[in-house]
Design a protein around this motif. Structure first.
Motif, PDB file in Angstrom:
ATOM      1  N   VAL A   7      28.828  -3.636  35.208  1.00 37.24           N
ATOM      2  CA  VAL A   7      27.761  -3.981  34.262  1.00 37.24           C
ATOM      3  C   VAL A   7      28.218  -3.557  32.878  1.00 37.24           C
ATOM      4  O   VAL A   7      28.588  -2.399  32.664  1.00 37.24           O
ATOM      5  N   ALA A   8      28.204  -4.511  31.949  1.00 32.00           N
ATOM      6  CA  ALA A   8      28.585  -4.242  30.556  1.00 32.00           C
ATOM      7  C   ALA A   8      27.465  -4.743  29.657  1.00 32.00           C
ATOM      8  O   ALA A   8      26.893  -5.803  29.902  1.00 32.00           O
ATOM      9  N   TYR A   9      27.165  -3.972  28.626  1.00 32.52           N
ATOM     10  CA  TYR A   9      26.066  -4.376  27.742  1.00 32.52           C
ATOM     11  C   TYR A   9      26.360  -3.993  26.299  1.00 32.52           C
ATOM     12  O   TYR A   9      27.180  -3.119  26.014  1.00 32.52           O
ATOM     13  N   ASP A  10      25.650  -4.657  25.405  1.00 31.21           N
ATOM     14  CA  ASP A  10      25.719  -4.352  23.979  1.00 31.21           C
ATOM     15  C   ASP A  10      24.347  -4.625  23.390  1.00 31.21           C
ATOM     16  O   ASP A  10      23.737  -5.660  23.679  1.00 31.21           O
ATOM     17  N   THR A  11      23.861  -3.693  22.610  1.00 33.46           N
ATOM     18  CA  THR A  11      22.567  -3.851  21.964  1.00 33.46           C
ATOM     19  C   THR A  11      22.586  -3.127  20.619  1.00 33.46           C
ATOM     20  O   THR A  11      23.182  -2.055  20.508  1.00 33.46           O
ATOM     21  N   ASP A  14      19.325   1.587  19.415  1.00 38.58           N
ATOM     22  CA  ASP A  14      19.675   2.877  20.009  1.00 38.58           C
ATOM     23  C   ASP A  14      18.747   3.212  21.179  1.00 38.58           C
ATOM     24  O   ASP A  14      19.184   3.745  22.192  1.00 38.58           O
ATOM     25  N   SER A  15      17.475   2.884  21.035  1.00 42.26           N
ATOM     26  CA  SER A  15      16.493   3.169  22.075  1.00 42.26           C
ATOM     27  C   SER A  15      16.792   2.392  23.354  1.00 42.26           C
ATOM     28  O   SER A  15      16.815   2.968  24.449  1.00 42.26           O
ATOM     29  N   ARG A  16      17.035   1.099  23.232  1.00 40.61           N
ATOM     30  CA  ARG A  16      17.353   0.295  24.421  1.00 40.61           C
ATOM     31  C   ARG A  16      18.689   0.711  25.021  1.00 40.61           C
ATOM     32  O   ARG A  16      18.849   0.755  26.243  1.00 40.61           O
ATOM     33  N   ARG A  17      19.656   1.036  24.178  1.00 40.18           N
ATOM     34  CA  ARG A  17      20.960   1.489  24.669  1.00 40.18           C
ATOM     35  C   ARG A  17      20.787   2.742  25.532  1.00 40.18           C
ATOM     36  O   ARG A  17      21.352   2.842  26.622  1.00 40.18           O
ATOM     37  N   ALA A  18      19.987   3.681  25.057  1.00 41.49           N
ATOM     38  CA  ALA A  18      19.750   4.917  25.817  1.00 41.49           C
ATOM     39  C   ALA A  18      19.010   4.628  27.124  1.00 41.49           C
ATOM     40  O   ALA A  18      19.336   5.203  28.173  1.00 41.49           O
ATOM     41  N   LYS A  19      18.031   3.746  27.072  1.00 36.58           N
ATOM     42  CA  LYS A  19      17.271   3.404  28.285  1.00 36.58           C
ATOM     43  C   LYS A  19      18.153   2.697  29.308  1.00 36.58           C
ATOM     44  O   LYS A  19      18.069   2.974  30.509  1.00 36.58           O
ATOM     45  N   LEU A  20      18.998   1.786  28.849  1.00 39.39           N
ATOM     46  CA  LEU A  20      19.915   1.097  29.759  1.00 39.39           C
ATOM     47  C   LEU A  20      20.893   2.083  30.388  1.00 39.39           C
ATOM     48  O   LEU A  20      21.157   2.028  31.593  1.00 39.39           O
ATOM     49  N   ALA A  21      21.414   2.989  29.593  1.00 34.91           N
ATOM     50  CA  ALA A  21      22.346   3.987  30.121  1.00 34.91           C
ATOM     51  C   ALA A  21      21.676   4.851  31.178  1.00 34.91           C
ATOM     52  O   ALA A  21      22.251   5.091  32.250  1.00 34.91           O
ATOM     53  N   ARG A  22      20.457   5.310  30.919  1.00 31.17           N
ATOM     54  CA  ARG A  22      19.729   6.132  31.896  1.00 31.17           C
ATOM     55  C   ARG A  22      19.488   5.347  33.182  1.00 31.17           C
ATOM     56  O   ARG A  22      19.671   5.861  34.288  1.00 31.17           O
ATOM     57  N   GLU A  54      13.363  -6.196  32.260  1.00 32.53           N
ATOM     58  CA  GLU A  54      12.282  -5.582  31.490  1.00 32.53           C
ATOM     59  C   GLU A  54      12.804  -4.946  30.203  1.00 32.53           C
ATOM     60  O   GLU A  54      12.111  -4.941  29.193  1.00 32.53           O
ATOM     61  N   LEU A  55      14.011  -4.401  30.242  1.00 34.16           N
ATOM     62  CA  LEU A  55      14.550  -3.654  29.109  1.00 34.16           C
ATOM     63  C   LEU A  55      15.268  -4.507  28.067  1.00 34.16           C
ATOM     64  O   LEU A  55      15.170  -4.229  26.870  1.00 34.16           O
ATOM     65  N   VAL A  56      16.009  -5.497  28.512  1.00 32.76           N
ATOM     66  CA  VAL A  56      16.880  -6.251  27.610  1.00 32.76           C
ATOM     67  C   VAL A  56      16.074  -7.198  26.730  1.00 32.76           C
ATOM     68  O   VAL A  56      15.199  -7.913  27.209  1.00 32.76           O
ATOM     69  N   ASP A  57      16.374  -7.173  25.451  1.00 35.34           N
ATOM     70  CA  ASP A  57      15.812  -8.137  24.498  1.00 35.34           C
ATOM     71  C   ASP A  57      16.769  -9.329  24.472  1.00 35.34           C
ATOM     72  O   ASP A  57      17.883  -9.223  23.955  1.00 35.34           O
ATOM     73  N   LYS A  58      16.341 -10.436  25.020  1.00 37.51           N
ATOM     74  CA  LYS A  58      17.222 -11.597  25.176  1.00 37.51           C
ATOM     75  C   LYS A  58      17.656 -12.206  23.849  1.00 37.51           C
ATOM     76  O   LYS A  58      18.630 -12.960  23.803  1.00 37.51           O
ATOM     77  N   ASP A  59      16.970 -11.880  22.766  1.00 34.88           N
ATOM     78  CA  ASP A  59      17.342 -12.400  21.447  1.00 34.88           C
ATOM     79  C   ASP A  59      18.358 -11.509  20.735  1.00 34.88           C
ATOM     80  O   ASP A  59      19.074 -11.971  19.857  1.00 34.88           O
ATOM     81  N   GLU A  60      18.424 -10.225  21.103  1.00 36.23           N
ATOM     82  CA  GLU A  60      19.287  -9.289  20.389  1.00 36.23           C
ATOM     83  C   GLU A  60      20.414  -8.700  21.242  1.00 36.23           C
ATOM     84  O   GLU A  60      21.436  -8.287  20.702  1.00 36.23           O
ATOM     85  N   ASP A  61      20.207  -8.611  22.537  1.00 32.44           N
ATOM     86  CA  ASP A  61      21.138  -7.890  23.406  1.00 32.44           C
ATOM     87  C   ASP A  61      22.003  -8.857  24.204  1.00 32.44           C
ATOM     88  O   ASP A  61      21.670 -10.031  24.366  1.00 32.44           O
ATOM     89  N   VAL A  62      23.081  -8.307  24.716  1.00 26.91           N
ATOM     90  CA  VAL A  62      23.947  -9.024  25.658  1.00 26.91           C
ATOM     91  C   VAL A  62      24.204  -8.080  26.821  1.00 26.91           C
ATOM     92  O   VAL A  62      24.551  -6.914  26.621  1.00 26.91           O
TER      93      VAL A  62
END
Length: 93
Positions: A7-11, A14-22, A54-62
């Motif tokens: 699983v690889a992500y970019d956002t 900072d808040s979503r990045r931390a939530k995805l990591a957790r 639920e976490l990923v913003d489809k307009d801003e994140d990958v």
């Protein structure tokens, strides 16, 4: 049946990045700042997928999930400080 996933992500958030990591730490092991290796049963993948959506913003994140055959774990070449950590017997989930 187990699934082996990268699983690889970019956002920009900072808040979503931390939530995805957790979230991902509960399902796998961090290999890079935003890259995790996960061995999942199908029911865990369903739960993880729902939480990701639920976490990923489809307009801003990958976020991408790459599925590999489970035997790929034994054929993975690693070098560096986490090279000895393997997913053969995961301590998560």
């Amino acid at each position: 049946m187990e699934l082996y996933a990268i699983v690889a992500y970019d956002t920009p958030s900072d808040s979503r990045r931390a939530k995805l990591a957790r979230l991902l730490k509960g399902f796998g092991e961090r290999r890079q700042f935003s890259v995790f290796e996960c061995r999942l049963r199908r029911e865990h993948w369903a739960l993880l997928k729902a939480r990701i959506e639920e976490l990923v913003d489809k307009d801003e994140d990958v976020l991408a999930v790459y599925f590999l055959p489970p035997e790929a774990v034994g054929r993975t070449y690693r070098i560096g400080h986490q090279a000895l950590k393997r997913l053969d017997e995961p301590e998560f989930i």
